[in-house]
Design a protein around this motif. Structure first.
Motif, PDB file in Angstrom:
ATOM      1  N   ALA A  48      39.732  43.600  38.248  1.00 41.40           N
ATOM      2  CA  ALA A  48      39.165  42.275  38.459  1.00 41.40           C
ATOM      3  C   ALA A  48      38.007  42.345  39.440  1.00 41.40           C
ATOM      4  O   ALA A  48      37.021  41.608  39.324  1.00 41.40           O
TER       5      ALA A  48
ATOM      6  N   CYS B 230      43.861  38.939  34.028  1.00 40.54           N
ATOM      7  CA  CYS B 230      42.760  39.054  33.063  1.00 40.54           C
ATOM      8  C   CYS B 230      43.202  38.687  31.655  1.00 40.54           C
ATOM      9  O   CYS B 230      42.495  38.012  30.906  1.00 40.54           O
TER      10      CYS B 230
ATOM     11  N   THR C 168      40.044  34.884  39.002  1.00 31.30           N
ATOM     12  CA  THR C 168      40.765  36.159  38.957  1.00 31.30           C
ATOM     13  C   THR C 168      41.884  36.192  39.999  1.00 31.30           C
ATOM     14  O   THR C 168      42.841  36.940  39.887  1.00 31.30           O
TER      15      THR C 168
END
Lengths: 178, 417, 309
Positions: free
Chosen positions: A31, A63, A58
């Motif tokens: 991330a 994700c 994030t």
């Protein structure tokens, strides 16, 4: 038509692709490698674009919640696992690479006629954005009003007949079907 | 009609020639042989005419409103109830009440029952006017009324039930005009025309019964297009057309009884002895026909409920309303007819006929308005819609009276015929 | 001379026969085997996706050049409007409407878009006696205002209460109804304006057959999310616009009692007796007439023979 589409694609590539420069491919993306913000404005017409705070998201979501299997993370959706359990990181994670911006065009529909195709129901780009964002916002209490994310443009006010295009008290009364 | 006194024995007009040997002119015939001032004196003395004037004083401006500002100016413009009173009463109510024409035409001309002859012309006229005014009601209701002939010539949709209704009502209207024309020809004295029509009587009568069976039934079948809207008790996909056809039989006969009663009581001067003397007898025979048609109708109604397994509905509020309609509108007059026939009491038959007429109108209004969209809400027509409906019905009444006063409908023409 | 006459009669009869043969039975024989146009398009409406933004209403108004609404399309107070105890419906100013449903036990409201469902065997079309309606091979049910007489039988017949009438016009009234944007879009293979405007892709445009596949896939892969039913697959013989819902359909305003066969099937009983009456009645009643008047006829005949003697 063809040139218009090419121009559109080129614009899209410049608009979105430009900020999606990824580091060397590894097995799973981090991330931290992702951009801080993503400007989502390729489809902006009735509403202005969205400056999407990618970094903030994030922190609260993994994700795969948005990028499905493409980032190479662990896939949990039982429907996706069937094929993507070990498919690893994809060449691209940009939404528009997979989600067509000309959904329901003749081209798009005829591609989906392929009998070997599993993803016959993949949303278009606009649908992908909204389904992803709004569905999650509804569950997590994020903003869900249209203008919470993007303000209405002049063209939008015209179509929605609101703001300066709002029906005035005197002319709006052509209703008879009660 | 107090002007027809002993001083003027030649009135009412029943012949082409006056007692002095000169011919009545058409103008004199139209004025009932009265002078203009006498005519208006008797006209304004009649309270019914004042009522008519009152109705028209409001109704005619409302009609202008409808044709200048559209249907929404005089109705609720409902998209849930596309058909209101104009069709619910004017078409679905008037047409069964006008089944008298083909009923008595068939009885007299086909079955050779000459005993019904004195009332045959009244039945034919009742039929003709009912249909004609149903078309007038239609012309008020149709959005594009100027395209009335489109289904005939411009754009044909032969697979639709309404196509049948349109063609059959149009053809039948012509048949009825032809059937009533002999009376007009006698009155104006064009005997050749009468002979031509007489030669076609059998054909016209058979055409009449075919067309009537089909369009009376078709009016019912129109509602089978709405199987999910009309309350199941008032709609049976299999039997709807038989319900409508069968009920039109006693509706038409009852209407002739009502109309002949009114004429005998309020226009006795116009009836000849044959009509007056045979009327009680004919009324009782018609009453017999009514009670037979009604028992048939009731049986088919029950068969329809059994066929569609709708017994449970009878226990609901709508079921009570349904039983009320059948009880008051059909069963009650049916017994009154039967008792009247058995005891030879024409007055009871007449009373039963009034109830039967109202009952059939009630049934048609229930099917087309009250129980239509029963799951949504009940539409109560705009007062202007009600008033226009009354106005057109008054026009029907006036036309009816105008013709009965003049043409040889309830009397025989004395002159050459 | 004789040949000319008989030939003319022959041609006349032949013409009449041909007209009858070509006009009348054709429709029926086609209807018996017709299963809808194979490439007809449709739309799958997914109630779980709709957020009630009314973009489709706005887009429809713009595309179809409908009159200005009473309230702006971003005014959500319209969801509280109630007329005669009913939520908003289509009328002469709007071909499509979104309504909100608060379903008991559900923490969020559901929204349902209504518009013409473009039936495979449309009741409006089959009830129209001037052929004002057409089901196009592309799937749209379109309307021709130039032949319509304004009898409004289509409004009676439509099981979804969709067609509306321009009652407000005295000189140019017409039926107002969604036409799947046929003239401006569908004809060229483009989706209708509402579909294009939908941000949530709650409206999926495609071949009807394909949409059924998609609908089944959604139900199969997320069975907890959906009722196991595609509304419109079989309702009134199938519709081009179909719906998916997360709750039983009657809780979100659908009429679940509409028949599962075309409306026309309910009318066929009557249509079937028409030829019978037309052909049998004349002979039957002419026969009755002869029987009923036989005595008179015999009497006349006897008198005649007496006179001759």
């Amino acid at each position: 038509m063809r040139t218009r589409k090419k121009m559109l694609q080129a614009t899209l590539a410049i608009a979105i692709g430009g900020i999606l420069l990824w580091p060397e491919p590894g097995r799973t993306m981090e991330a931290a490698d992702a951009p801080e913000t993503v400007e989502i404005n390729s489809l902006a017409r009735l509403y202005s674009g969205v400056d999407f705070n990618h970094a903030m998201h994030t922190e609260i979501a993994s994700c795969v919640q948005c990028h499905h299997h493409t980032t190479g993370g662990e896939v949990t959706d039982p429907n996706c696992i069937r094929c993507h359990a070990k498919s690893g990181e994809a060449d691209t994670v940009s939404c528009k690479e997979c989600h067509s911006s000309d959904r329901f065009s003749k081209d798009d529909l005829s591609k989906r006629d392929n009998p070997a195709l599993y993803h016959i129901d993949k949303p278009g780009l606009k649908g992908a954005y909204h389904l992803n964002c709004v569905t999650c916002h509804q569950k997590t209490g994020g903003p869900t009003g249209c203008q919470d994310c993007h303000t209405m443009t002049e063209a939008g006010e015209k179509m929605f007949q609101t703001g300066q295009h709002a029906p005035s008290e005197t002319t709006g009364g052509e209703h008879s079907g009660h | 009609m107090r002007f027809f006194s002993h001083q003027r024995p030649e009135l009412p007009i029943v012949d082409h020639v006056k007692p002095d040997g000169s011919q009545w002119t058409l103008k004199e015939k139209l004025w009932l042989g009265l002078s203009g001032s006498d005519y208006f004196k008797q006209f304004f003395r009649n309270p019914v005419n004042w009522l008519m004037i009152g109705i028209f004083a409001v109704g005619i401006p409302l009609l202008f409103q409808r044709y200048i500002y559209g249907l929404s100016a005089v109705t609720h413009a409902s998209n849930d109830y596309p058909w209101g009173l104009f069709l619910g009463f004017g078409l679905f109510g008037m047409v069964p009440l006008s089944a008298s024409g083909f009923m008595l035409g068939t009885t007299v001309e086909l079955f050779g029952r000459k005993d019904f002859h004195p009332i045959e012309r009244l039945a034919l006229l009742n039929g003709l006017l009912g249909y004609f005014f149903a078309v007038i009601f239609l012309e008020i209701d149709l959005g594009m009324w100027w395209r009335l002939y489109y289904p005939m010539i411009v754009s044909l949709g032969p697979a639709a039930v309404l196509f049948l209704v349109a063609w059959h009502v149009a053809t039948y209207l012509s048949v009825q005009v032809a059937e009533v024309l002999p009376a007009l020809f006698e009155w104006i004295g064009w005997l050749k025309g009468k002979r031509i029509i007489r030669s076609m009587t059998l054909g016209l009568t058979i055409a009449g019964i075919i067309l009537s069976t089909l369009h009376q039934g078709a009016l019912g079948a129109l509602f089978t297009y709405a199987p999910a809207k009309v309350h199941p008790l008032w709609l049976s996909a299999n039997f709807q057309w038989i319900h409508f056809f069968c009920s039109s039989i006693f509706a038409g006969l009852s209407m002739v009884i009502v109309s002949s009663t009114l004429i005998r009581n309020f226009a006795g001067w116009r009836c000849d002895d044959e009509f007056k003397n045979s009327l009680d007898d004919i009324t009782i025979k018609l009453g017999k026909g009514c009670s037979l048609a009604m028992i048939t109708y009731l049986v088919i109604k029950v068969v329809a409920i059994a066929h569609d397994q709708e017994w449970a509905y009878l226990l609901t509020g709508w079921g009570s309303y349904y039983l009320l309609e059948l009880g008051v509108g059909v069963v009650l007059p049916m017994f009154m007819f039967a008792i009247g026939v058995r005891n030879n009491r024409a007055s009871l038959v007449r009373f039963a006929a009034v109830i039967a007429v109202l009952g059939i109108v009630w049934n048609r209004l229930n099917t087309s308005l009250v129980c239509f969209n029963w799951q949504l809400y009940q539409e109560i027509p705009h007062w202007k819609e009600v008033w226009i409906t009354i106005t057109i019905y008054s026009l029907y009444f006036l036309t009816y009276r105008f013709i009965v006063y003049r043409l040889p409908i309830v009397y025989s023409w004395k002159g050459e015929k | 001379m004789k040949t000319t006459v008989s030939r003319r009669t022959f041609i006349k009869g032949g013409l009449a026969g041909t007209v009858v043969a070509t006009v009348l039975p054709e429709k029926k024989s086609q209807a018996a085997t017709f299963e809808g146009y194979p490439d007809g398009m449709g739309v799958l409406v997914d109630l779980t996706r709709c957020v009630g933004c009314r973009s489709c209403e706005a887009a429809c108004n713009e595309e179809q050049k409908l009159p200005q609404p009473d309230k702006p399309f971003d005014d959500f107070s319209v969801f509280d409007e109630i007329h005669h105890g009913q939520k908003r419906r289509t009328d002469e100013t709007r071909y499509t409407v979104v309504n909100r449903y608060d379903v008991p036990g559900l923490d969020h409201p559901l929204f349902r878009k209504i518009q013409c469902n473009h039936c495979q065997e449309p009741a409006c079309l089959t009830s129209c006696f001037v052929n004002a309606y057409t089901k196009t091979p592309e799937g749209a049910v379109i309307y021709n205002p130039n032949v319509c007489v304004g009898c409004r039988t289509c409004m009676i017949a439509c099981p979804f209460n969709i067609p509306t009438f321009k009652y407000s016009s005295a000189f140019n009234p017409r039926i107002m109804k969604c036409i799947f944007c046929y003239d401006t879009r569908l004809k060229e293979g483009r989706p209708p304006a509402c579909v294009e405007a939908c941000p949530q892709e709650a409206l999926t445009f495609g071949k009807r057959n394909k949409l059924l596949e998609i609908g089944r896939q959604r139900i199969r892969e997320t069975p907890d999310k959906y009722e196991d039913h595609i509304y419109g697959e079989h309702e009134v013989g199938g519709t081009a616009w179909m719906y998916l819902s997360s709750v039983p359909f009657d809780q979100v305003g659908f009429d679940t009692h509409v028949p599962k066969e075309p409306i026309l099937n309910y009318v066929k009983d009557f249509l079937g007796i028409v030829p019978m009456v037309l052909t049998v009645w004349p002979a039957l009643f002419a026969g009755f007439h002869l029987l009923a008047t036989r005595k008179d006829w015999l009497k006349n005949k006897n008198e005649d023979t007496h006179e001759e003697e």
